[in-house]
Structures are given as C-alpha cells and as structure tokens.
Write an enzyme that holds these catalytic residues in place. Structure first.
Site, mmCIF file in Angstrom:
data_model
loop_
_atom_site.group_PDB
_atom_site.id
_atom_site.type_symbol
_atom_site.label_atom_id
_atom_site.label_comp_id
_atom_site.label_asym_id
_atom_site.label_seq_id
_atom_site.Cartn_x
_atom_site.Cartn_y
_atom_site.Cartn_z
ATOM 1 N N GLY A 12 0.870 -1.187 0.000
ATOM 2 C CA GLY A 12 0.000 0.000 0.000
ATOM 3 C C GLY A 12 0.899 1.225 0.000
ATOM 4 O O GLY A 12 2.088 1.151 -0.341
ATOM 5 N N TYR A 13 0.330 2.363 0.399
ATOM 6 C CA TYR A 13 1.117 3.605 0.359
ATOM 7 C C TYR A 13 2.373 3.519 1.230
ATOM 8 O O TYR A 13 3.446 3.928 0.815
ATOM 9 C CB TYR A 13 0.254 4.787 0.817
ATOM 10 C CG TYR A 13 -0.850 5.104 -0.152
ATOM 11 C CD1 TYR A 13 -0.605 5.833 -1.290
ATOM 12 C CD2 TYR A 13 -2.151 4.648 0.069
ATOM 13 C CE1 TYR A 13 -1.612 6.112 -2.200
ATOM 14 C CE2 TYR A 13 -3.163 4.928 -0.822
ATOM 15 C CZ TYR A 13 -2.895 5.654 -1.958
ATOM 16 O OH TYR A 13 -3.888 5.922 -2.862
ATOM 17 N N GLU A 169 -17.061 11.213 0.531
ATOM 18 C CA GLU A 169 -16.542 11.127 -0.843
ATOM 19 C C GLU A 169 -17.373 10.130 -1.663
ATOM 20 O O GLU A 169 -17.635 10.347 -2.842
ATOM 21 C CB GLU A 169 -15.067 10.725 -0.831
ATOM 22 C CG GLU A 169 -14.185 11.824 -0.241
ATOM 23 C CD GLU A 169 -12.730 11.735 -0.657
ATOM 24 O OE1 GLU A 169 -12.187 10.618 -0.654
ATOM 25 O OE2 GLU A 169 -12.141 12.775 -0.992
ATOM 26 N N ALA A 313 -3.340 8.381 3.819
ATOM 27 C CA ALA A 313 -2.302 8.041 2.844
ATOM 28 C C ALA A 313 -1.151 9.033 2.959
ATOM 29 O O ALA A 313 0.021 8.664 2.794
ATOM 30 C CB ALA A 313 -2.899 8.097 1.450
HETATM 31 C C1 LIG Z 1 -12.368 5.834 -0.263
HETATM 32 C C2 LIG Z 1 -11.198 6.310 0.541
HETATM 33 C C3 LIG Z 1 -10.723 7.615 0.361
HETATM 34 C C4 LIG Z 1 -9.611 8.050 1.064
HETATM 35 N N1 LIG Z 1 -9.149 9.316 0.822
HETATM 36 C C5 LIG Z 1 -8.019 9.745 1.408
HETATM 37 C C6 LIG Z 1 -7.467 11.016 1.067
HETATM 38 O O1 LIG Z 1 -8.032 11.772 0.276
HETATM 39 N N2 LIG Z 1 -6.289 11.367 1.657
HETATM 40 C C7 LIG Z 1 -5.618 10.554 2.510
HETATM 41 O O2 LIG Z 1 -4.522 10.918 2.963
HETATM 42 N N3 LIG Z 1 -6.131 9.347 2.878
HETATM 43 C C8 LIG Z 1 -7.305 8.917 2.350
HETATM 44 N N4 LIG Z 1 -7.815 7.675 2.670
HETATM 45 C C9 LIG Z 1 -7.106 6.829 3.672
HETATM 46 C C10 LIG Z 1 -5.931 6.115 3.014
HETATM 47 O O3 LIG Z 1 -6.337 5.472 1.834
HETATM 48 C C11 LIG Z 1 -5.294 5.102 3.967
HETATM 49 O O4 LIG Z 1 -4.961 5.763 5.161
HETATM 50 C C12 LIG Z 1 -4.032 4.516 3.317
HETATM 51 O O5 LIG Z 1 -4.378 3.749 2.189
HETATM 52 C C13 LIG Z 1 -3.233 3.655 4.300
HETATM 53 O O6 LIG Z 1 -2.096 3.158 3.676
HETATM 54 P P1 LIG Z 1 -1.461 1.782 4.122
HETATM 55 O O7 LIG Z 1 -0.135 1.679 3.436
HETATM 56 O O8 LIG Z 1 -1.507 1.626 5.584
HETATM 57 O O9 LIG Z 1 -2.464 0.672 3.577
HETATM 58 P P2 LIG Z 1 -3.141 0.410 2.168
HETATM 59 O O10 LIG Z 1 -2.843 1.510 1.208
HETATM 60 O O11 LIG Z 1 -4.559 0.086 2.449
HETATM 61 O O12 LIG Z 1 -2.398 -0.917 1.661
HETATM 62 C C14 LIG Z 1 -2.369 -2.126 2.352
HETATM 63 C C15 LIG Z 1 -1.817 -3.175 1.417
HETATM 64 O O13 LIG Z 1 -1.652 -4.401 2.132
HETATM 65 C C16 LIG Z 1 -2.143 -5.466 1.348
HETATM 66 N N5 LIG Z 1 -2.564 -6.528 2.266
HETATM 67 C C17 LIG Z 1 -3.556 -6.475 3.187
HETATM 68 N N6 LIG Z 1 -3.621 -7.638 3.850
HETATM 69 C C18 LIG Z 1 -2.664 -8.448 3.337
HETATM 70 C C19 LIG Z 1 -2.229 -9.759 3.621
HETATM 71 N N7 LIG Z 1 -2.797 -10.486 4.563
HETATM 72 N N8 LIG Z 1 -1.192 -10.244 2.900
HETATM 73 C C20 LIG Z 1 -0.603 -9.525 1.934
HETATM 74 N N9 LIG Z 1 -0.958 -8.272 1.626
HETATM 75 C C21 LIG Z 1 -1.983 -7.733 2.321
HETATM 76 C C22 LIG Z 1 -3.300 -4.862 0.560
HETATM 77 O O14 LIG Z 1 -3.585 -5.638 -0.589
HETATM 78 C C23 LIG Z 1 -2.723 -3.483 0.226
HETATM 79 O O15 LIG Z 1 -1.964 -3.519 -0.959
HETATM 80 C C24 LIG Z 1 -8.952 7.203 1.997
HETATM 81 C C25 LIG Z 1 -9.425 5.896 2.193
HETATM 82 C C26 LIG Z 1 -10.530 5.447 1.480
HETATM 83 C C27 LIG Z 1 -11.019 4.023 1.679
#
Ligand SMILES: Cc1cc2nc3c(=O)[nH]c(=O)nc-3n(C[C@H](O)[C@H](O)[C@H](O)COP(=O)(O)OP(=O)(O)OC[C@H]3O[C@@H](n4cnc5c(N)ncnc54)[C@H](O)[C@@H]3O)c2cc1C
Length: 396
Positions: A12-13, A169, A313
């Site tokens: 993810g991010y 959103e 994100a």
């Molecule tokens: C509709 C929506 C709009 C949003 N808008 C904003 C915005 O405008 N600005 C902002 O800053 N934030 C926004 N957010 C919040 C933001 O998207 C999250 O905070 C961010 O994605 C978190 O990043 P992360 O790296 O923790 O996880 P994620 O980006 O969710 O990535 C997690 C990754 O882990 C992988 N994964 C999960 N479980 C497993 C497993 N068991 N084994 C292997 N891989 C796995 C997934 O496939 C994914 O690729 C929004 C969220 C949503 C849902």
C-alpha cells in the site's frame, strides 16, 4: 556478516513507499529486500470511492507492482500473509511459504471497524480493495436492473453508514452516478434515495464547520439525505435499524464508519488500540527494535491535540520515506531520525467538480478545492512511481 534481510508486508502507500525509497538509497548488495503483497498490483486506496460508485474504471486505480520496482534490488512475492512469528523472526504465507527477516516492515493497511454493530460484517459492503469496489459497483447496477422488474423501493435505497471522509466522498460520487443509471435503466430519479447516516453530531467530525456546511449543502442539493446524531443499531438483510427505532429498508448498505488495523498485527501479539500499534518515534513496535509499522497499522499521537492522527495516505507515504531513510542508516551505521508528520492539508471530494479542504490554514471550496484534490492525487502518483506513473494514471 551476512546481508541483512528486510521484509516488507503490504504494497500500500506505506509499504510501497518504503520499498521504492530503499531501492533508490541502497546498493544491491547492502540488503536483501522482499516485498510481499496479496495482489500483484498496488491500488490507489484514496480513489476507491470512484470505482465503487462506478464513476471510474477500477483498472485506472491500480498499477502492476513490478512496474514500480527495480527487481534487481527488491524481490516481489505475490502472497497473502497469514501470521507473523515474532520470536522466530519469520512470516507465514497462505501458500505455506515462510519468509525470515532481520528487519520487518508491516504495512498491511486496515479493515473495517464495526464497533460491535450487529450484522454489519455480514450484510454491509465496505470500500477497501479493487475487488470490494467492483462488487459494490456491480451490485448497484444489479439493483437498478432488478427494480425494473420488481418495483421494490428498497432496491433503489442506498445507505452509507458513516459520514467521515470516505462516506462523504462516496455519496458525492454516487449522487453523480445516479442520474446516469436512471437514464440507462429508464428509472424515475425521484425513486432513488441516498441516505448518509452518522452517529456523531456532525458530518466530517473534526472538520471546520464552514466547510462542513458547504459539503452538506452541495450533497443535499445532489440528492443526499443526511441523518446525523443517529447511530445505526443493527444491519440486517433488509436494511438498517437506527438507535431511535426507525427502520430503513435497503438492499445496499455500505459501511464507511471507521477502520482498525489489520488483525494480523493483533494476532501476532503486539499490543494494539483498535488494531493499531502505538509506535515509538522511529515507527518501531514497543520492545521490538526490528519491527517497524507504517500506515494505518501505526498509531501516532498528535501532541497538539493529544489525540491520534487519523490514518491517512499522506501520513503513510511520509512514514515510508522516513523508514527507508532509517533502515538505510541502520544498515550503514548512521543516526535514526524521528518521524514527524508534515501535514500539508486535507481535501475531501464531493463528486465531480466539487470539494472542500483545508490547505495550511486556508479554507478552499468548490472547483478550486476539486482542482487541488487532483493535484494531491497526482502528487502521490509521482511520489510512488515518478513521471511514468503520472503519465499513465494522471487525473485531469
Ligand atoms: C475511499 C477512501 C478515500 C480516502 N481518501 C483519502 C485522502 O483523500 N487522503 C488521505 O490521505 N487518505 C485517504 N484515505 C485513507 C488512506 O487510503 C489510507 O490511510 C491509506 O491507504 C493507508 O495506507 P497503508 O499503506 O496503511 O495501507 P493500504 O494503502 O490500504 O495498503 C495495504 C496493502 O496491504 C495489502 N494486504 C492487506 N492484507 C494483506 C495480507 N494479509 N497479505 C498480503 N498483503 C496484504 C493490501 O492488498 C494493500 O496492498 C482514503 C481511504 C478510502 C477508503
């Protein structure tokens, strides 16, 4: 000494940013870097409300992970993590494979927080992955088609539980899609109802009241009915029951009311609050010098408000940058740098051409905010994949 193994869970991010920065900073023989992800693509979670409503093709919201990696420096493993074994310093995948590490980076994102509301897990949709939003989009279209045959109003009553960022959103996009669907399926638009239900006394809790009023005005004009200070008590196959006893019949309930850290973290025995680990200033899990957490799984406190930063994100990307720098320092024997978020502002989309936001301490509205939203989305593309990713996926 053997080459240190860095194992990154989740692309993810947070996880992907850690990987792409590490591959820039380290020479190929300085560390063995492995990135594991459930899918062979990275999806733009912050865009998912669009394909969920059907206003954007889901394929536009994802990119092949290997296209962003220098595979001579980072090995990509497509696999689902099932367990983290802290004592053995290894991670188990669903395939039965086991991966060992010297440094572990957990970036597994979040899962829906249902606050114990009965039936939500079973009967509500959630916006959390490409597959989940494809399901929502297809379901909405199916409801329109079915309505033509059965004329049951609940087929065209859409309930969005939670009026935080994601809920707002999504209703913005959905209200843009409804007129298209009505035309496509020959449905009278007045039959379609969109409810956005929120337990807190306001939508977008924590946002500036002037921005909140603007958002409510725009979305109400687009056909959204808000029910605030109205907790959902139960979700059933027939719809929702509210705390005040009202029942709303609906075949589509989308829950956007909150997230918690991925259960894998809690199951590994780390101490968590709503599934998130309160990390130290270097993003380490307390008591574990070799385990780092980025993104939605990491809880950090905003000292000005004494409350946790909301998971975003923006923060996940910044944590990835900081962590790559610190892992490089650990490997080369340098100093660690504490993570301090540099918040650039927040912009929430209200659908096509409309948004609200706070950039620095300046409030922005309407088309200016919508333009800013695109700038932010394109900037995160640039951070993750440089100009070539921007050219492929740019939001115009
Ligand atoms: C509709 C929506 C709009 C949003 N808008 C904003 C915005 O405008 N600005 C902002 O800053 N934030 C926004 N957010 C919040 C933001 O998207 C999250 O905070 C961010 O994605 C978190 O990043 P992360 O790296 O923790 O996880 P994620 O980006 O969710 O990535 C997690 C990754 O882990 C992988 N994964 C999960 N479980 C497993 C497993 N068991 N084994 C292997 N891989 C796995 C997934 O496939 C994914 O690729 C929004 C969220 C949503 C849902």
């Amino acid at each position: 000494m053997s080459t240190p193994k860095i194992l990154i869970l989740g692309a993810g991010y947070g996880g992907l940013m850690t990987a792409v920065r590490l591959q820039k900073q380290l020479n190929y023989n300085e560390a063995e870097i492995t990135l594991v992800n459930k899918h062979d693509y990275h999806y733009f979670t912050t865009w998912l409300h669009e394909p969920a409503a059907g206003t954007k093709d889901p394929d536009q919201c994802r990119v092949e992970i290997v296209d962003l990696l220098d595979t001579s420096k980072v090995k990509f493993v497509k696999g689902t993590v099932t367990e983290i074994k802290r004592e053995e310093k290894n991670v188990l995948l669903q395939s039965g494979e086991s991966l060992s590490y010297d440094y572990l980076v957990i970036g597994l994102g979040s899962e829906p927080e249902t606050f114990g509301i009965q039936g939500l897990k079973e009967h509500a949709f959630s916006i959390r992955s490409i597959n989940s939003v494809r399901e929502i989009r297809e379901h909405i279209e199916y409801c329109f088609a079915k309505y033509k045959m059965e004329k049951r109003p609940e087929l065209l009553t859409f309930i969005v539980g939670g009026a935080g960022f994601t809920g707002i959103e999504f209703v913005g996009e959905l209200s843009d899609r409804v007129p298209e669907l009505c035309k496509e399926f020959d449905v009278d638009p007045s039959v379609v109802k969109i409810y956005n239900i929120e337990a807190a006394p306001t939508v977008l809790p924590g946002f500036d009241p002037e921005l909140v009023n603007y958002a409510m005005e725009v979305l109400s004009r687009k056909g959204v009915t808000f029910k605030i200070s109205t907790p959902i008590k139960e979700c059933t196959p027939e719809g929702v029951v509210l705390a005040d006893g009202e029942e709303i019949k609906s075949t589509t309930v989308v829950w956007t009311g909150g997230v918690r850290g991925n259960a894998i973290i809690e199951n590994a025995g780390f101490e968590t609050m709503r599934g998130r680990v309160k990390v130290d200033p270097y993003l380490r899990a307390p008591g574990h010098e070799d385990v780092f957490i980025v993104g939605d799984g990491a809880l950090i406190i905003n000292e000005e408000t004494d409350r946790p930063y909301p998971p975003t994100a923006q923060i996940a990307i910044q944590q990835g940058e900081n962590l790559a720098q610190n892992l490089t320092a650990l490997i080369r024997g340098g100093e660690l740098k504490a993570f301090v978020p540099a918040l650039k502002g927040t912009v929430a989309s209200l659908g096509k051409g409309e948004a609200i936001g706070l950039v620095g301490d300046k409030k922005i509205f309407g088309s200016t905010a919508a333009l800013m939203k695109k700038v932010i989305d394109n900037r995160s593309l640039y951070m993750l994949g440089g100009l070539s990713l921007v050219l492929k996926k740019v939001k115009l």
